[in-house]
Design a protein around this motif. Structure first.
Motif, short mmCIF file in Angstrom:
data_model
loop_
_atom_site.label_atom_id
_atom_site.label_comp_id
_atom_site.label_asym_id
_atom_site.label_seq_id
_atom_site.Cartn_x
_atom_site.Cartn_y
_atom_site.Cartn_z
N ARG A 109 46.25 15.84 30.91
CA ARG A 109 47.52 16.51 30.61
C ARG A 109 47.56 17.84 31.34
O ARG A 109 46.59 18.58 31.35
N SER A 110 48.69 18.13 31.94
CA SER A 110 48.85 19.43 32.60
C SER A 110 49.77 20.32 31.78
O SER A 110 50.59 19.84 30.99
N TYR A 111 49.62 21.61 31.98
CA TYR A 111 50.40 22.61 31.25
C TYR A 111 51.07 23.54 32.25
O TYR A 111 50.50 23.85 33.30
N ASP A 112 52.26 23.95 31.92
CA ASP A 112 53.02 24.86 32.78
C ASP A 112 53.57 26.01 31.96
O ASP A 112 53.68 25.94 30.74
N TRP A 113 53.93 27.08 32.68
CA TRP A 113 54.61 28.21 32.06
C TRP A 113 56.07 27.83 31.82
O TRP A 113 56.66 27.09 32.60
N ASN A 114 56.64 28.35 30.74
CA ASN A 114 58.06 28.15 30.48
C ASN A 114 58.62 29.40 29.82
O ASN A 114 57.88 30.28 29.39
#
Length: 105
Positions: free
Chosen positions: A52-57
């Motif tokens: 799983r990847s995570y990004d800024w939001n």
């Protein structure tokens, strides 16, 4: 009323921070505040164990946050203006209800 012929992309987390966004601190007074969650194009982390990847939001109360890519959020297009663009009025604050007025020199 000129159409943009330039490239359109997503905002980066750095640009959101420069505009007034702060990690995990609500801010409904800056121009990126919309009241909805939306993605930036900046990666945050990758969890190999769960693939799983995570990004800024930009989270709905205007704070910067991170989330996994399987979350449902909107995207907001961003264009970068040339240095020859001028803000023509100082009474606007850049919010959705009171946007900046610009003029191309």
């Amino acid at each position: 009323n000129k159409k943009s012929t330039g490239k359109i992309g997503l905002i980066t987390a750095d640009e959101a921070m420069y505009a007034g966004g702060v990690f995990n601190i609500e801010n409904n007074k800056y121009f990126l505040y919309t009241g909805v969650h939306y993605w930036t194009m900046s990666p945050f982390d990758f969890d190999i164990g769960h693939s799983r990847s995570y990004d800024w939001n930009v989270y709905s109360p205007g704070k910067l946050n991170t989330s996994s890519d399987d979350q449902i959020m909107v995207v907001r297009p961003v264009i970068n203006l040339l240095p020859t663009v001028e803000i023509t009025s100082t009474t606007q604050d850049g919010t959705i209800n009171n946007p900046y007025i610009i003029k191309v020199l």
